[in-house]
Design a protein around this motif. Structure first.
Motif, PDB file in Angstrom:
ATOM      1  N   HIS A  32       0.933  -1.238   0.143  1.00  0.00           N
ATOM      2  CA  HIS A  32      -0.260   0.038  -0.006  1.00  0.00           C
ATOM      3  C   HIS A  32       0.918   1.162  -0.114  1.00  0.00           C
ATOM      4  O   HIS A  32       0.265   2.387   0.331  1.00  0.00           O
ATOM      5  CB  HIS A  32      -0.861   0.003   1.129  1.00  0.00           C
ATOM      6  CG  HIS A  32      -2.053  -1.340   1.029  1.00  0.00           C
ATOM      7  ND1 HIS A  32      -2.827  -1.144   0.342  1.00  0.00           N
ATOM      8  CD2 HIS A  32      -1.935  -2.210   1.607  1.00  0.00           C
ATOM      9  CE1 HIS A  32      -3.653  -2.391   0.207  1.00  0.00           C
ATOM     10  NE2 HIS A  32      -3.153  -3.068   1.156  1.00  0.00           N
ATOM     11  N   THR A  33       2.355   1.376  -0.447  1.00  0.00           N
ATOM     12  CA  THR A  33       2.914   2.230  -0.541  1.00  0.00           C
ATOM     13  C   THR A  33       2.405   3.095  -1.665  1.00  0.00           C
ATOM     14  O   THR A  33       2.117   2.598  -2.669  1.00  0.00           O
ATOM     15  CB  THR A  33       4.441   1.926  -0.938  1.00  0.00           C
ATOM     16  OG1 THR A  33       4.941   1.118  -0.014  1.00  0.00           O
ATOM     17  CG2 THR A  33       5.168   3.007  -1.019  1.00  0.00           C
ATOM     18  N   PRO A  34       2.048   4.564  -1.512  1.00  0.00           N
ATOM     19  CA  PRO A  34       1.623   5.229  -2.783  1.00  0.00           C
ATOM     20  C   PRO A  34       2.496   5.487  -3.781  1.00  0.00           C
ATOM     21  O   PRO A  34       4.004   5.550  -3.551  1.00  0.00           O
ATOM     22  CB  PRO A  34       1.462   6.580  -2.052  1.00  0.00           C
ATOM     23  CG  PRO A  34       1.439   6.427  -0.585  1.00  0.00           C
ATOM     24  CD  PRO A  34       2.368   5.262  -0.263  1.00  0.00           C
ATOM     25  N   THR A  35       2.122   5.316  -5.093  1.00  0.00           N
ATOM     26  CA  THR A  35       2.899   5.525  -6.153  1.00  0.00           C
ATOM     27  C   THR A  35       2.673   6.940  -6.606  1.00  0.00           C
ATOM     28  O   THR A  35       1.802   7.597  -6.490  1.00  0.00           O
ATOM     29  CB  THR A  35       2.680   4.570  -7.223  1.00  0.00           C
ATOM     30  OG1 THR A  35       1.243   4.936  -7.765  1.00  0.00           O
ATOM     31  CG2 THR A  35       2.380   2.961  -6.543  1.00  0.00           C
ATOM     32  N   GLY A  39      -3.673   8.524  -6.266  1.00  0.00           N
ATOM     33  CA  GLY A  39      -4.587   7.958  -5.640  1.00  0.00           C
ATOM     34  C   GLY A  39      -4.309   6.456  -5.688  1.00  0.00           C
ATOM     35  O   GLY A  39      -4.986   5.703  -5.320  1.00  0.00           O
ATOM     36  N   TRP A  40      -3.124   5.814  -6.497  1.00  0.00           N
ATOM     37  CA  TRP A  40      -2.752   4.669  -6.546  1.00  0.00           C
ATOM     38  C   TRP A  40      -1.745   4.121  -5.798  1.00  0.00           C
ATOM     39  O   TRP A  40      -0.607   4.788  -5.704  1.00  0.00           O
ATOM     40  CB  TRP A  40      -2.487   4.385  -8.089  1.00  0.00           C
ATOM     41  CG  TRP A  40      -3.727   4.233  -8.939  1.00  0.00           C
ATOM     42  CD1 TRP A  40      -4.830   5.015  -8.834  1.00  0.00           C
ATOM     43  CD2 TRP A  40      -3.765   3.420  -9.974  1.00  0.00           C
ATOM     44  NE1 TRP A  40      -5.669   4.514  -9.658  1.00  0.00           N
ATOM     45  CE2 TRP A  40      -5.166   3.822 -10.785  1.00  0.00           C
ATOM     46  CE3 TRP A  40      -2.988   2.481 -10.804  1.00  0.00           C
ATOM     47  CZ2 TRP A  40      -5.533   3.098 -11.949  1.00  0.00           C
ATOM     48  CZ3 TRP A  40      -3.478   2.014 -11.998  1.00  0.00           C
ATOM     49  CH2 TRP A  40      -4.783   2.157 -12.546  1.00  0.00           C
ATOM     50  N   ASP A  41      -1.857   2.999  -5.071  1.00  0.00           N
ATOM     51  CA  ASP A  41      -0.569   2.350  -4.613  1.00  0.00           C
ATOM     52  C   ASP A  41      -0.329   1.300  -5.265  1.00  0.00           C
ATOM     53  O   ASP A  41      -0.639   1.009  -6.384  1.00  0.00           O
ATOM     54  CB  ASP A  41      -0.895   1.917  -2.993  1.00  0.00           C
ATOM     55  CG  ASP A  41      -2.023   1.013  -2.768  1.00  0.00           C
ATOM     56  OD1 ASP A  41      -2.546   0.448  -3.809  1.00  0.00           O
ATOM     57  OD2 ASP A  41      -2.932   0.945  -2.082  1.00  0.00           O
ATOM     58  N   ASP A  44      -2.665  -1.455  -6.557  1.00  0.00           N
ATOM     59  CA  ASP A  44      -3.509  -0.965  -7.675  1.00  0.00           C
ATOM     60  C   ASP A  44      -2.740  -0.884  -8.793  1.00  0.00           C
ATOM     61  O   ASP A  44      -3.270  -1.379 -10.019  1.00  0.00           O
ATOM     62  CB  ASP A  44      -3.861   0.627  -7.518  1.00  0.00           C
ATOM     63  CG  ASP A  44      -4.710   0.840  -6.368  1.00  0.00           C
ATOM     64  OD1 ASP A  44      -5.532   0.098  -5.698  1.00  0.00           O
ATOM     65  OD2 ASP A  44      -4.708   1.984  -5.775  1.00  0.00           O
ATOM     66  N   ARG A  87      -9.521  -3.547  -4.246  1.00  0.00           N
ATOM     67  CA  ARG A  87      -8.915  -3.036  -3.043  1.00  0.00           C
ATOM     68  C   ARG A  87      -9.023  -4.291  -1.969  1.00  0.00           C
ATOM     69  O   ARG A  87      -8.642  -3.809  -0.573  1.00  0.00           O
ATOM     70  CB  ARG A  87      -9.089  -1.777  -2.743  1.00  0.00           C
ATOM     71  CG  ARG A  87      -8.415  -0.785  -3.969  1.00  0.00           C
ATOM     72  CD  ARG A  87      -8.751   0.673  -3.776  1.00  0.00           C
ATOM     73  NE  ARG A  87      -7.841   1.435  -4.793  1.00  0.00           N
ATOM     74  CZ  ARG A  87      -7.959   2.405  -5.272  1.00  0.00           C
ATOM     75  NH1 ARG A  87      -9.294   3.072  -4.843  1.00  0.00           N
ATOM     76  NH2 ARG A  87      -7.488   3.116  -6.349  1.00  0.00           N
ATOM     77  N   ALA A 148       7.798   4.404  -6.351  1.00  0.00           N
ATOM     78  CA  ALA A 148       7.506   4.350  -4.910  1.00  0.00           C
ATOM     79  C   ALA A 148       8.438   3.819  -4.107  1.00  0.00           C
ATOM     80  O   ALA A 148       8.576   4.219  -3.067  1.00  0.00           O
ATOM     81  CB  ALA A 148       5.928   3.719  -4.990  1.00  0.00           C
TER      82      ALA A 148
END
Length: 262
Positions: A32-35, A39-41, A44, A87, A148
């Motif tokens: 779940h690290t943001p990229t 709005g996407w990790d 996603d 998710r 990320a």
């Protein structure tokens, strides 16, 4: 089996291995690290690849079913809405899905005639172009994952596939922005990771894009702002194209913000 499809499948498998190596050791928080994609990790990014692998196989094996689904989606395909649907899956579940869907894609496309026409979200594509597009998508979304995680990937000769799709999508880039394609041709000359020259377009074209293949690929996949890249862009047609270049299907992308100043 056509050698072309076998070679493309091998390159996609190699690119997939890079993706997998980046995410296989992540714990749930890591997934779940943001990229850089708003709005996407990381989860996603992987669900996006797995989902569209399945869609790509459906376009090849069940084209009528694919076209019916496309017609039913009157408002177009929303990648954010698709990402939200998955998710609730764990990182382990997403990795298993990616492995399964990618293996199915590779086994299906290895046996296709490279010239077979397959429906897609934009213009129909040959099977060879469809598989090349999966290489481009995999490379682009893996770039987001690498960014990320703060990882720098080693560029390879597989970038030529990404660049080829980017050049071929020039007309689409204009269409998706509601613009008319200029008559002026553009010469693209790129230096590959091994120092070899890759070229597209008339050698005597006045409008030109030159520079590292990596930088061109980052631009046409909208992973970097053009001011952050070492590309030389000459002529009005080349300048306009590079401002809207988009190698991926769908609606017009928003690109990435500039990070350098001065």
């Amino acid at each position: 089996m056509p050698v072309e499809m076998t070679a493309l499948a091998a390159d996609l498998a190699a690119e997939s291995a890079v993706t997998r190596a980046l995410v296989a050791g992540l714990d749930e928080a890591g997934w779940h690290t943001p990229t850089p994609a708003a709005g996407w990790d990381i989860a996603d990014q992987i669900s996006h690849l797995a989902y569209f692998d399945e869609v790509t196989v459906r376009s090849a094996v069940h084209p009528a079913e694919f076209e019916a689904e496309l017609t039913a989606a009157r408002d177009g395909v929303n990648p954010d809405a698709i990402a939200a649907r998955f998710r609730d899956r764990s990182g382990a579940q997403l990795l298993e899905w990616f492995d399964t869907s990618r293996a199915d894609l590779l086994s299906t496309f290895r046996n296709l005639d490279p010239r077979a026409r397959l429906p897609w979200f934009g213009p129909a594509m040959s099977a060879a172009s469809s598989l090349t597009a999966r290489i481009m998508e995999t490379w682009a979304h893996t770039q987001d994952i690498a960014d990320a995680l703060g990882v720098t990937r080693e560029p390879t000769s597989r970038l030529r596939h990404v660049a080829h799709i980017g050049v071929g999508a020039r007309a689409f880039s204009y269409a998706v922005h509601g613009k008319a394609l200029p008559e002026a041709p553009v010469r693209v000359e790129l230096t590959g990771p091994d120092g070899d020259l890759w070229a597209w377009g008339p050698a005597d074209a006045a409008d030109r894009v030159t520079g590292p293949a990596l930088d061109f690929c980052l631009l046409v996949t909208q992973r970097r702002h053009r001011d952050d890249l070492a590309l030389v862009i000459q002529g009005p047609a080349a300048t306009e194209w590079m401002s809207i270049a988009q190698a991926f299907a769908g609606t017009a992308g928003t690109g990435r913000p500039r990070t350098t100043h001065g």
